[in-house]
Write a protein that holds these residues in place. Structure first.
Motif, short mmCIF file in Angstrom:
data_model
loop_
_atom_site.label_atom_id
_atom_site.label_comp_id
_atom_site.label_asym_id
_atom_site.label_seq_id
_atom_site.Cartn_x
_atom_site.Cartn_y
_atom_site.Cartn_z
N GLN A 49 0.83 -1.21 0.00
CA GLN A 49 0.00 0.00 0.00
C GLN A 49 0.87 1.26 0.00
OE1 GLN A 49 -2.96 -0.21 3.13
NE2 GLN A 49 -3.77 -2.16 2.39
N VAL A 50 1.82 1.27 -0.92
CA VAL A 50 2.66 2.44 -1.13
C VAL A 50 2.66 2.76 -2.63
CG1 VAL A 50 4.14 1.90 0.85
CG2 VAL A 50 4.77 1.05 -1.42
N SER A 51 3.24 3.88 -2.99
CA SER A 51 3.30 4.22 -4.40
C SER A 51 4.33 3.35 -5.11
CB SER A 51 3.65 5.69 -4.58
OG SER A 51 5.01 5.93 -4.22
N ARG A 52 4.10 3.13 -6.40
CA ARG A 52 5.03 2.32 -7.17
C ARG A 52 6.41 2.95 -7.22
NH1 ARG A 52 4.91 1.27 -13.69
NH2 ARG A 52 6.58 -0.29 -13.75
N GLY A 53 6.47 4.28 -7.25
CA GLY A 53 7.74 4.97 -7.31
C GLY A 53 8.63 4.66 -6.11
N VAL A 54 8.02 4.43 -4.93
CA VAL A 54 8.79 4.09 -3.72
C VAL A 54 9.47 2.73 -3.90
CG1 VAL A 54 8.57 3.48 -1.28
CG2 VAL A 54 7.38 5.49 -2.17
N VAL A 55 8.74 1.75 -4.44
CA VAL A 55 9.32 0.42 -4.66
C VAL A 55 10.39 0.48 -5.73
CG1 VAL A 55 8.81 -1.96 -5.30
CG2 VAL A 55 7.17 -0.68 -3.93
N VAL A 56 10.14 1.24 -6.80
CA VAL A 56 11.14 1.39 -7.86
C VAL A 56 12.43 1.95 -7.27
CG1 VAL A 56 11.75 2.66 -9.95
CG2 VAL A 56 9.47 1.62 -9.74
N GLU A 57 12.33 2.94 -6.40
CA GLU A 57 13.51 3.54 -5.78
C GLU A 57 14.27 2.50 -4.94
OE1 GLU A 57 14.62 7.05 -2.52
OE2 GLU A 57 12.61 6.97 -3.42
N ALA A 58 13.55 1.67 -4.18
CA ALA A 58 14.19 0.65 -3.35
C ALA A 58 14.91 -0.38 -4.22
CB ALA A 58 13.15 -0.03 -2.46
N TYR A 59 14.24 -0.83 -5.29
CA TYR A 59 14.86 -1.81 -6.19
C TYR A 59 16.12 -1.23 -6.83
CZ TYR A 59 11.04 -5.29 -6.13
OH TYR A 59 10.14 -6.27 -5.78
N GLU A 60 16.02 0.02 -7.32
CA GLU A 60 17.16 0.64 -7.99
C GLU A 60 18.36 0.76 -7.04
OE1 GLU A 60 15.59 4.30 -9.45
OE2 GLU A 60 14.88 3.41 -11.34
N GLN A 61 18.10 1.06 -5.78
CA GLN A 61 19.19 1.16 -4.81
C GLN A 61 19.90 -0.19 -4.65
OE1 GLN A 61 20.53 3.77 -3.25
NE2 GLN A 61 22.00 2.42 -2.22
N LEU A 62 19.15 -1.26 -4.57
CA LEU A 62 19.75 -2.59 -4.39
C LEU A 62 20.41 -3.10 -5.66
CD1 LEU A 62 17.02 -4.31 -2.16
CD2 LEU A 62 19.21 -3.35 -1.46
N VAL A 63 19.90 -2.68 -6.81
CA VAL A 63 20.59 -3.01 -8.07
C VAL A 63 21.95 -2.32 -8.09
CG1 VAL A 63 20.57 -2.68 -10.56
CG2 VAL A 63 18.51 -3.48 -9.41
N ALA A 64 21.97 -1.06 -7.66
CA ALA A 64 23.23 -0.32 -7.64
C ALA A 64 24.23 -0.94 -6.66
CB ALA A 64 22.98 1.14 -7.26
N GLU A 65 23.74 -1.51 -5.57
CA GLU A 65 24.62 -2.13 -4.57
C GLU A 65 25.04 -3.54 -4.96
OE1 GLU A 65 22.63 -2.02 -0.83
OE2 GLU A 65 22.46 0.17 -0.79
N GLY A 66 24.41 -4.08 -6.02
CA GLY A 66 24.78 -5.41 -6.46
C GLY A 66 23.98 -6.54 -5.84
N PHE A 67 22.94 -6.20 -5.05
CA PHE A 67 22.13 -7.25 -4.45
C PHE A 67 21.08 -7.79 -5.41
CE2 PHE A 67 23.79 -5.18 -0.66
CZ PHE A 67 24.04 -6.25 0.16
N LEU A 68 20.62 -6.94 -6.34
CA LEU A 68 19.60 -7.34 -7.29
C LEU A 68 20.10 -7.10 -8.71
CD1 LEU A 68 16.37 -5.77 -5.70
CD2 LEU A 68 17.27 -8.08 -5.38
N VAL A 69 19.49 -7.82 -9.65
CA VAL A 69 19.75 -7.61 -11.06
C VAL A 69 18.40 -7.53 -11.76
CG1 VAL A 69 19.95 -10.10 -11.49
CG2 VAL A 69 20.95 -8.46 -13.11
N SER A 70 18.28 -6.58 -12.68
CA SER A 70 17.01 -6.37 -13.37
C SER A 70 17.24 -6.49 -14.86
CB SER A 70 16.45 -4.99 -13.03
OG SER A 70 15.20 -4.79 -13.66
N ARG A 71 16.44 -7.37 -15.53
CA ARG A 71 16.56 -7.57 -16.96
C ARG A 71 15.17 -7.52 -17.61
NH1 ARG A 71 19.93 -11.81 -14.97
NH2 ARG A 71 22.16 -11.40 -15.33
N VAL A 72 15.14 -6.94 -18.79
CA VAL A 72 13.88 -6.86 -19.53
C VAL A 72 13.43 -8.27 -19.89
CG1 VAL A 72 12.76 -6.02 -21.63
CG2 VAL A 72 14.48 -4.61 -20.47
N GLY A 73 12.17 -8.56 -19.63
CA GLY A 73 11.61 -9.88 -19.94
C GLY A 73 11.83 -10.90 -18.85
N VAL A 74 12.72 -10.62 -17.91
CA VAL A 74 13.01 -11.55 -16.81
C VAL A 74 12.50 -11.00 -15.49
CG1 VAL A 74 14.84 -12.74 -15.53
CG2 VAL A 74 15.02 -12.46 -18.02
N GLY A 75 12.60 -9.71 -15.33
CA GLY A 75 12.19 -9.09 -14.08
C GLY A 75 13.36 -8.84 -13.17
#
Length: 464
Positions: A49-75
């Motif tokens: 129950q938060v805005s999508r932009g808040v989750v996008v910001e959290a994901y982007e931070q973890l991608v930058a730190e190397g904890f997550l990887v984001s790929r088109v078509g994979v998620g």
């Protein structure tokens, strides 16, 4: 995609930072493993129950730190290199230590009688379960006969007649949650009318004694020698024996002793409880039939798939005279209404289609190979140890040389990964120093290394 457990405090602010911190800790702690696919940002935003932009910001931070990887078509996924700390897995809760007893072995098996669970026939068992779920009627999933589903009792009766020379019919069988529960139910029934004096082998498994006493039995130890239970020294109303492969000594009850035991039972209207715990695994001898086949009106046979397949299945049986079988069946109904029916149908299918026999033949060959490797290594590296009880089963009985203390030997063996127990705590009367070593989970190529390690550790440390 994985569901996520994320806690946020809306009063603190910094929601994106909190989400990132929760995910980061989950990855580091092993709750989110490498390759786990996270929810889409839109879905997680709705869940939290938060805005999508808040989750996008959290994901982007973890991608930058190397904890997550984001790929088109994979998620978005946890990157394979993300976990900074090792994954923490729950360990089995250790048993309360007996006075003077060492900790249980952690590596090749918790008990010397444990099978190698890595060889569990997963695909065939899955096929059996799938067959059950696609063929049995819906009514079969209701509360059933507490004595077990008829199909399994029919298949088991045939198997026990064919393989164990038992004299049993389906109506004399009760399906239980393993030998331990079977013995508990039988003793509960036998001790209803009067206190039961139960003769037990000496030495015997120290794990059984509390169970037997709790079921209402007063235990009377009877010595075991090279021919098995010393029948001349028997007393009591009933006796519990492991005639095919005595635990822990590995002795087989000799034919004269078998005959004497039958005479003892008939002469005093007494009962024999037969624990057939690992009789399927024989290597250097002809098959030994069960006692129940000799005296079905005097002997209660207990068995399970714990050694043949896996203890965790919790599937066993009791074969008893008709009146006693009915009493055990009623007691099972009063206790918990019976065993899970899907597993019972699956085992029936496994038996009927030959899967059980095929698995046993395969494991008998593998266990023999492992036993041979261990026995050969002991003969070459530690010839001063007397090796006994090797004709069958999943363990060997080792009589120790002078000066070798059971507890020190056990600790040394366990540190090397050998599943080992001292025999002393299993005895009621004194005996030679000895330990039990299981070989089912000891790869054949590791036997020499383990025995040589034991030799090194025990040299110069043999003072009790």
């Amino acid at each position: 995609m994985a569901d996520l457990h994320i806690q946020i405090n809306r009063d603190r602010g910094g929601i994106a930072g909190q989400i990132a911190a929760e995910l980061r800790e989950s990855i580091r702690g092993g709750r989110l493993t490498p390759g786990t696919r996270l929810p889409a940002t839109r879905d997680l935003a709705i869940d939290l129950q938060v805005s999508r932009g808040v989750v996008v910001e959290a994901y982007e931070q973890l991608v930058a730190e190397g904890f997550l990887v984001s790929r088109v078509g994979v998620g978005t996924q946890v990157t394979p290199k993300a976990a900074a700390r090792p994954v923490i897995r729950a360990s089995p809760r250790p048993e309360p230590a007996r006075p003077g007893a060492p900790a249980c072995a952690p590596y090749y098996g918790h008990r010397p009688t444990s099978p190698d669970l890595s060889h569990f026939p997963r695909e065939r068992w899955l096929a059996a379960v799938r067959h059950v779920l696609t063929t049995v009627p819906s009514e079969a999933l209701d509360y059933g006969d507490p004595g077990g589903v008829p199909e399994l009792r029919e298949e088991l009766a045939g198997y026990l007649r064919r393989v164990r020379a038992a004299d049993v019919r389906p109506e004399n069988l009760v399906i239980v949650g393993g030998v331990a529960q079977g013995l508990s139910l039988v003793l509960h029934v036998l001790s209803r009318q009067r206190p039961l004096r139960l003769a037990v082998e000496d030495p015997t498994s120290h794990r059984q004694a509390p169970l037997l006493r709790r079921a209402g039995a007063h235990l009377v130890p009877v010595p075991v020698d090279e021919e098995g239970l010393d029948v001349r020294r028997l007393s009591g109303d009933a006796v519990l024996v492991t005639p095919a492969h005595q635990y822990p000594t590995g002795v087989v009850l000799s034919p004269p002793r078998r005959a004497a035991l039958m005479e003892w039972a008939y002469a005093g209207d007494r009962t024999i409880l037969e624990d057939d715990y690992d009789a399927e695994f024989r290597f250097d001898r002809d098959p030994v039939g069960c006692l129940q086949g000799l005296a079905p009106d005097r002997v209660i046979l207990s068995g399970s798939v714990s050694k043949a397949m896996a203890p965790g299945l919790r599937l066993g049986w009791v074969a008893a005279p008709p009146d006693l079988a009915e009493a055990v069946r009623r007691a099972r109904g009063e206790l918990d209404l019976g065993s899970p029916v899907i597993d019972q149908y699956a085992l029936a299918h496994f038996l009927r289609t030959g899967g059980y026999d095929k698995h046993l033949r395969r494991m008998r060959r593998e266990y023999r190979r492992r036993r041979d490797a261990l026995v050969r290594a002991l003969a070459e590296e530690l010839p001063e140890i007397r090796v006994k009880g090797i004709e069958a089963g999943l363990h060997v009985y080792l009589e120790l040389p002078d000066g070798w203390a059971e507890l020190k030997t056990t600790r040394a063996a366990q540190e090397l990964g050998l599943s080992t127990e001292p025999v002393g705590p299993m005895r009621d009367s004194p005996g030679l120093a000895a330990v039990v070593v299981g070989f089912a989970r000891l790869p054949a190529h590791k036997a020499v290394e383990a025995v040589r390690g034991l030799k090194v550790r025990m040299s110069g440390q043999n003072v009790d």
